[in-house]
Design a protein around this motif. Structure first.
Motif, short mmCIF file in Angstrom:
data_model
loop_
_atom_site.label_atom_id
_atom_site.label_comp_id
_atom_site.label_asym_id
_atom_site.label_seq_id
_atom_site.Cartn_x
_atom_site.Cartn_y
_atom_site.Cartn_z
N MET A 1 4.14 13.55 55.77
CA MET A 1 5.19 14.52 56.03
C MET A 1 4.69 15.95 55.90
O MET A 1 5.04 16.80 56.69
CB MET A 1 6.36 14.30 55.08
N LEU A 2 3.87 16.21 54.89
CA LEU A 2 3.37 17.56 54.68
C LEU A 2 2.52 18.00 55.86
O LEU A 2 2.68 19.11 56.38
CB LEU A 2 2.56 17.64 53.38
N LYS A 3 1.64 17.12 56.31
CA LYS A 3 0.76 17.45 57.44
C LYS A 3 1.60 17.76 58.69
O LYS A 3 1.32 18.72 59.41
CB LYS A 3 -0.19 16.29 57.71
N HIS A 4 2.62 16.97 58.92
CA HIS A 4 3.50 17.19 60.07
C HIS A 4 4.22 18.53 59.96
O HIS A 4 4.30 19.28 60.94
CB HIS A 4 4.51 16.05 60.20
N ALA A 5 4.73 18.85 58.78
CA ALA A 5 5.46 20.11 58.58
C ALA A 5 4.53 21.31 58.79
O ALA A 5 4.93 22.32 59.38
CB ALA A 5 6.08 20.15 57.19
N LEU A 6 3.30 21.21 58.32
CA LEU A 6 2.35 22.30 58.51
C LEU A 6 1.98 22.47 59.98
O LEU A 6 1.90 23.60 60.48
CB LEU A 6 1.09 22.06 57.67
N ARG A 7 1.76 21.36 60.66
CA ARG A 7 1.45 21.43 62.10
C ARG A 7 2.61 22.06 62.87
O ARG A 7 2.40 22.86 63.77
CB ARG A 7 1.16 20.04 62.66
N HIS A 8 3.81 21.65 62.53
CA HIS A 8 4.99 22.19 63.21
C HIS A 8 5.10 23.69 62.98
O HIS A 8 5.37 24.46 63.92
CB HIS A 8 6.25 21.47 62.76
N LEU A 9 4.90 24.14 61.76
CA LEU A 9 4.96 25.57 61.45
C LEU A 9 3.89 26.32 62.25
O LEU A 9 4.18 27.37 62.84
CB LEU A 9 4.78 25.82 59.96
N ARG A 10 2.68 25.80 62.29
CA ARG A 10 1.62 26.46 63.08
C ARG A 10 2.00 26.52 64.55
O ARG A 10 1.78 27.54 65.23
CB ARG A 10 0.29 25.73 62.91
N PHE A 11 2.57 25.44 65.07
CA PHE A 11 2.97 25.41 66.47
C PHE A 11 4.04 26.47 66.75
O PHE A 11 3.94 27.23 67.71
CB PHE A 11 3.50 24.02 66.85
N VAL A 12 5.05 26.53 65.90
CA VAL A 12 6.13 27.51 66.08
C VAL A 12 5.55 28.93 66.00
O VAL A 12 5.86 29.78 66.85
CB VAL A 12 7.26 27.31 65.05
N LYS A 13 4.72 29.18 65.01
CA LYS A 13 4.14 30.52 64.87
C LYS A 13 3.29 30.90 66.08
O LYS A 13 3.22 32.07 66.44
CB LYS A 13 3.33 30.62 63.58
N SER A 14 2.66 29.93 66.72
CA SER A 14 1.82 30.21 67.88
C SER A 14 2.63 30.66 69.09
O SER A 14 2.07 31.19 70.05
CB SER A 14 0.98 28.99 68.26
N GLN A 15 3.93 30.47 69.06
CA GLN A 15 4.79 30.82 70.18
C GLN A 15 5.43 32.20 70.03
O GLN A 15 6.38 32.51 70.74
CB GLN A 15 5.88 29.78 70.33
N GLN A 16 4.90 33.04 69.17
CA GLN A 16 5.49 34.36 68.93
C GLN A 16 5.54 35.18 70.21
O GLN A 16 4.53 35.40 70.86
CB GLN A 16 4.68 35.11 67.88
N PRO A 17 6.74 35.67 70.56
CA PRO A 17 6.85 36.54 71.73
C PRO A 17 6.27 37.91 71.43
O PRO A 17 6.17 38.33 70.27
CB PRO A 17 8.36 36.64 71.98
N SER A 18 5.88 38.61 72.48
CA SER A 18 5.23 39.91 72.28
C SER A 18 6.21 41.03 71.97
O SER A 18 5.87 41.99 71.29
CB SER A 18 4.41 40.27 73.52
N ASP A 19 7.45 40.93 72.46
CA ASP A 19 8.43 41.99 72.24
C ASP A 19 9.22 41.71 70.96
O ASP A 19 10.09 40.84 70.94
CB ASP A 19 9.37 42.10 73.43
N ASN B 1 11.55 43.24 69.65
CA ASN B 1 12.95 43.67 69.69
C ASN B 1 13.76 42.86 70.70
O ASN B 1 14.82 43.30 71.12
CB ASN B 1 13.03 45.16 70.03
N SER B 2 13.27 41.69 71.06
CA SER B 2 13.94 40.90 72.08
C SER B 2 14.75 39.76 71.46
O SER B 2 14.54 39.38 70.32
CB SER B 2 12.90 40.32 73.04
N VAL B 3 15.65 39.24 72.27
CA VAL B 3 16.42 38.07 71.86
C VAL B 3 15.47 36.90 71.63
O VAL B 3 15.66 36.12 70.69
CB VAL B 3 17.48 37.72 72.93
N GLU B 4 14.44 36.81 72.45
CA GLU B 4 13.46 35.73 72.29
C GLU B 4 12.77 35.82 70.94
O GLU B 4 12.49 34.80 70.31
CB GLU B 4 12.41 35.78 73.42
N PHE B 5 12.50 37.03 70.48
CA PHE B 5 11.88 37.21 69.17
C PHE B 5 12.83 36.75 68.07
O PHE B 5 12.43 36.05 67.15
CB PHE B 5 11.49 38.68 68.95
#
Length: 77
Positions: free
Chosen positions: A1-19, A21-25
């Motif tokens: 479970m820990l490994k999965h949670a860490l991978r998921h967090l890394r995946f989400v963080k890798s999707q950071q939008p550039s703006d 001040n946007s709704v996407e951010f």
């Protein structure tokens, strides 16, 4: 479970939008908060769980702040 949670967090963080001040951010910060909450549930040490929860709360606050500023900007147009 820990490994999965860490991978998921890394995946989400890798999707950071550039703006930052946007709704996407704001949406991304909310997803980050969810991933941090999931991680907090499986961490072994209370100090680490508390830090993950605090980071999740900060991410949610940042998302809310971005949305407030966008609403203010939209209402001034």
């Amino acid at each position: 479970m820990l490994k999965h949670a860490l991978r998921h967090l890394r995946f989400v963080k890798s999707q950071q939008p550039s703006d930052a001040n946007s709704v996407e951010f704001a949406d991304w910060r909310e997803r980050t908060a969810g991933a941090l909450d999931a991680l907090a549930r499986v961490l072994g040490f209370e100090e680490d769980r508390a830090r993950a929860r605090a980071e999740a709360a900060a991410a949610l606050e940042q998302a809310a702040e971005v949305r407030r500023w966008r609403e203010i900007g939209a209402s001034e147009r």
